[in-house]
Scaffold this active site. Sequence first.
Site, PDB file in Angstrom:
ATOM      1  N   HIS A 101       0.891  -1.164   0.000  1.00 21.91           N
ATOM      2  CA  HIS A 101       0.000   0.000   0.000  1.00 21.91           C
ATOM      3  C   HIS A 101       0.929   1.213   0.000  1.00 21.91           C
ATOM      4  O   HIS A 101       2.020   1.156   0.593  1.00 21.91           O
ATOM      5  CB  HIS A 101      -0.824   0.109   1.275  1.00 21.91           C
ATOM      6  CG  HIS A 101      -1.692  -1.060   1.601  1.00 21.91           C
ATOM      7  ND1 HIS A 101      -1.227  -2.184   2.221  1.00 21.91           N
ATOM      8  CD2 HIS A 101      -3.025  -1.254   1.425  1.00 21.91           C
ATOM      9  CE1 HIS A 101      -2.243  -3.029   2.404  1.00 21.91           C
ATOM     10  NE2 HIS A 101      -3.336  -2.497   1.930  1.00 21.91           N
ATOM     11  N   ASP A 104       2.385   1.932   3.336  1.00 18.78           N
ATOM     12  CA  ASP A 104       3.359   1.006   3.933  1.00 18.78           C
ATOM     13  C   ASP A 104       4.776   1.518   3.704  1.00 18.78           C
ATOM     14  O   ASP A 104       5.680   1.222   4.471  1.00 18.78           O
ATOM     15  CB  ASP A 104       3.314  -0.389   3.281  1.00 18.78           C
ATOM     16  CG  ASP A 104       1.937  -1.002   3.308  1.00 18.78           C
ATOM     17  OD1 ASP A 104       1.197  -0.719   4.260  1.00 18.78           O
ATOM     18  OD2 ASP A 104       1.614  -1.762   2.376  1.00 18.78           O
TER      19      ASP A 104
HETATM   20  C1  XUL Z   1      -7.419  -6.632   4.526  1.00 13.17           C
HETATM   21  C2  XUL Z   1      -6.581  -7.078   3.406  1.00 13.17           C
HETATM   22  C3  XUL Z   1      -5.726  -6.038   2.782  1.00 13.17           C
HETATM   23  C4  XUL Z   1      -5.650  -6.142   1.303  1.00 13.17           C
HETATM   24  C5  XUL Z   1      -4.923  -5.004   0.651  1.00 13.17           C
HETATM   25  O1  XUL Z   1      -8.129  -7.641   5.129  1.00 13.17           O
HETATM   26  O2  XUL Z   1      -6.569  -8.229   3.055  1.00 13.17           O
HETATM   27  O3  XUL Z   1      -4.470  -6.109   3.349  1.00 13.17           O
HETATM   28  O4  XUL Z   1      -5.036  -7.321   0.916  1.00 13.17           O
HETATM   29  O5  XUL Z   1      -5.448  -3.781   0.960  1.00 13.17           O
END
Ligand code: XUL
Length: 439
Positions: A101, A104
């Site tokens: 993300h 992150d």
């Molecule tokens: C949340 C989840 C996230 C997604 C990416 O449950 O799985 O980490 O994978 O946003």
Amino acid sequence: MREFFPEVKRVEFEGRQSKNPLAFRYYDPGQVIGGKTMADHLRFSMAYWHTMTGTGKDMFGSGSAERPWNNLSDPMDIAKARAYASFEFMEKMQIPFFCFHDTDLAPEGSSLRETFRNVDQIVQILKDLMAQTGKKLLWGTSNLFDHPRFMHGAATSPSPQVFAYAAARVKRALEITHELGGENYVFWGGREGYETLLNTDMKLELDNLARFFHMAVDYAKEIGFKGQFLIEPKPKEPTKHQYDFDTASVIGFLRTYGLEKYFKLNIEANHATLAGHTFQHELHLARINGMLGSVDANQGDELLGWDTDQYATNVYMTTLAMYEILKNGGLAPGGLNFDAKVRRGSFEPVDLFYGHIAGMDAFALGLKIAHRLLETGELEQFVSERYSGYTTGIGLKIVNGEVGFKELAEYALENDQIKLTSGRQELLETILNRYILES
Ligand code: XUL
Ligand code: CO
């Protein structure tokens, strides 16, 4: 260069007899199975958030994880050190891909401009490290759920300012993903859902979510991003009801809004459990609709009702998952992303290695078993035999659309002594166990 995991050398394949806890027993990246290497089948990816940014913080306690890159005072220095640590980790684990993300990578700034500047600095470091090591970006995404501004959602927020802000963030995340050669871009709903219908205009929220996705598709075209768009279903958490509830609801949503040709699904095992489905069900449904794109490879705890994001160790589950993935012709350009975290009590850096080894070996073993199952075709043969009535006679006429209720009623009046055959579930489960136990 500073070494962040000096206690661990590169993790190598040593075979099933090995007792070395820092070796693979099943994952042999170069081993060819059905014409493809294990590495190419499995396309393992490290999740930057759990592995690098996560601290072990939970609702009841602060961060517990010892992470050597966190022993710095400036958050940007931590972010830089973390980038180097992540490549050392991927190198030592022989993991070819990673996912992140935007948040992150670097801390949010006091303005959107500053946030972008922070992220950009880290992106340049990642770009260099990718060029040096050959590691690749499986997918990028934008975190549109953490900051309080997203408390009522992002694209489904009642505030158009939040909608615009989210658009700016996805725009930038798409640019970054494109710049780093990302093969996919993921949307997980985050807070796109509701807590109560008493305050919610669901129709407008769903329409807006679709508008947001169409804008993303348009912008990707504009910048020449050719990666696959993915939606990751999850039924609940953080909101009571998430709009991307499960595979079936996401496919329905995409088709309603004319988005189905632009998106596939990123199926997460633990999200399937929360939706009351098996992992295999979600993979299967996505596959038969031509929409199985990628996988968040983890497992939940059957006794807990929340998203525990554990490393997959259940070989029964990984076998059936790999069975679906092989039948899908693989996942590329998707992969198996370890959206998994070590338990809060597993706080030492070396635990990150044990977690990934557990998951990689469980999927590698699952791959081998699933491949053998498909090679011998024992299960396939049973299923095709079970439906063989639809390949001749009245069955074929039904499938070809040659009969309606009138013709079928005439047929049934003459053929009302029906002979059924057993579904043989117990036999099939025994056959499956035989393959698992022989491996
Ligand atoms: C949340 C989840 C996230 C997604 C990416 O449950 O799985 O980490 O994978 O946003
Ligand atoms: Co996930």
